[in-house]
Write an enzyme that holds these catalytic residues in place. Structure first.
Site: not given
Length: 431
Positions: A205, A242, A288, A340, A370, A391
């Protein structure tokens, strides 16, 4: 009205060099939409099914030609003839065509590709940017970015247990300034790591992926970078993590193994103690997936202990699923949901999850995966829903920067009506 006349899917590559699905939608008016589906590395067991071919002789089994064929041979005939602006109707038709609770027949990657491409085509037809088409006249809030500047866990080949260490430039007056602050801290962190003789290669990422002595050390070097960039941790810039704890949860023992720190056999209560200690020592504003996705008692304890002052985000816990989220709301577990699009598989269901979260006083964080591409649809979704947070990775790799650049364009287009809430986007905790 503009009728869909053709839907076509192909296999393309994501940022990890793995195949994914790209879909194009054509209409009788000439309006056109294209979208590419993202893919995750650490995935929740309750996510909608990402259909992979499993043929080891091709892309190591990760091909998506079955999903592509499902679009071209099953979904396309079903939705050709639909009004392209009938998003809910098209999404419902695909869900019914699949007929499974987890989109396991056609594949969420097939269904989502069509859902997003339809939205792009509809926006093209009505002559509006995607965020305005999806969100209406009130779509004006730019999200606070959660920038993943140190990668660990499943996102990097290092010894760091936690998957993401993030900076949140909540003290910026505008989104544009938040990006500048984040970039400056990112470059300062590279210098800090270099001076310590640590690796400055990046992970999936775009964050740095050095070997560190502990998860605590990751937070320490980020604090050093914030100060080196001229900002104050806990004032201009906060920290987020996270943890992705399902990745180091031992199902056989029911304990957590922090192998990078040499600490194994930790109970849920001991993990909660650890987080509480870290939050006392560092300006952490968001955590997270602090416990395993099925450790609801652990999540409940974490919420009771620090949920009034730290955003607790459910990713694997809720998987963008309204049934899971409703259960969490009822039980008082966490106070935020990660959104997501490929966890649930359609834009309609994605928007329903965001709406449910907001009605319950939970925050919603729109997120990448990712495995990303140049597709920037989630940037428009974040503004369309006034989600308040996004994010989407670090300050490197074009697959991450594409989303930030799209948000910069949107902010510029909105002009004086653009809103950037910063710290106020964490409206359900005391800060």
């Amino acid at each position: 009205m503009s009728t869909i006349i053709d839907v076509y899917a192909r296999e393309v590559l994501d940022s990890r060099g793995n195949p994914t699905v790209e879909v194009e939608v054509y209409t009788e008016s000439g309006a056109f939409g294209r979208a590419i589906v993202p893919s995750g590395a650490s995935t929740g067991e309750h996510e909608a099914v990402e259909l992979r071919d499993g043929d080891k002789s091709r892309y190591l089994g990760k091909g998506v030609m079955n999903a592509v064929n499902n679009v071209n041979e099953a979904i396309a005939p079903e939705i050709v003839g639909f009004d392209v602006t009938d998003q809910a109707g098209i999404d419902r038709a695909m869900i019914e065509l699949d007929g499974t609770p987890n989109k396991g027949k056609l594949g969420a990657n097939a269904i989502l590709g069509v859902s997003m491409a339809v939205a792009h085509a509809a926006a093209d037809f009505v002559g509006l940017p995607l965020y305005r088409y999806l969100g209406g006249f009130n779509a004006k809030q730019l999200p606070t970015p959660m920038m993943n500047i140190i990668n660990g866990g499943s996102h990097a080949d290092n010894n760091v247990d936690f998957q993401e260490f993030m900076i949140l430039p909540v003290g910026a007056p505008t989104f544009k300034e938040s990006i500048r602050m984040g970039a400056e801290v990112f470059h300062a962190l590279k210098a800090v790591l270099h001076d310590k003789g640590l690796n400055t290669a990046v992970g999936d990422e775009g964050g740095f992926a050095p070997n560190l002595g502990s998860n605590r050390e990751a937070l320490e070097v980020i604090i050093e970078a914030i100060e080196k960039a001229g900002y104050k941790a806990g004032e201009n810039v906060f920290l987020g993590m996270d943890v992705a704890s399902s990745e180091f949860y031992n199902k056989e023992t029911g304990k957590y193994d922090l192998a990078g720190e040499g600490r194994t056999g930790l109970t849920s209560a001991e993990m909660v103690d650890f987080y509480e200690e870290l939050c006392k020592d560092f300006p952490i504003i968001s955590i997270e997936d602090g416990l395993d996705e099925n450790d609801w008692d652990g999540h409940k304890l974490l919420t009771e202990r620090i949920g009034d002052k730290v955003q607790l985000v459910g990713d694997d816990l809720f998987v963008t699923n309204t049934q899971k989220l409703a259960e969490g709301i009822e039980k008082g577990i966490s106070n935020s949901i990660l959104i997501k699009v490929n966890q649930i598989g359609t834009l309609t269901e994605t928007f329903e999850a965001i709406e449910m979260a907001k009605r319950a006083g939970y925050t919603a964080v729109v997120s990448h995966r990712s495995g990303e591409t140049e597709d920037a649809t989630i940037a428009d979704i974040a503004v369309a829903t006034n989600a308040g947070q996004i994010k989407t990775g670090s300050m490197s790799r074009t697959d991450r920067i594409a989303k930030y650049n799209q948000l910069l364009r949107i902010e510029d287009e909105l002009g004086e009506i653009a809103v950037y809430d910063g710290i106020k986007s964490f409206y359900n905790i005391k800060r």
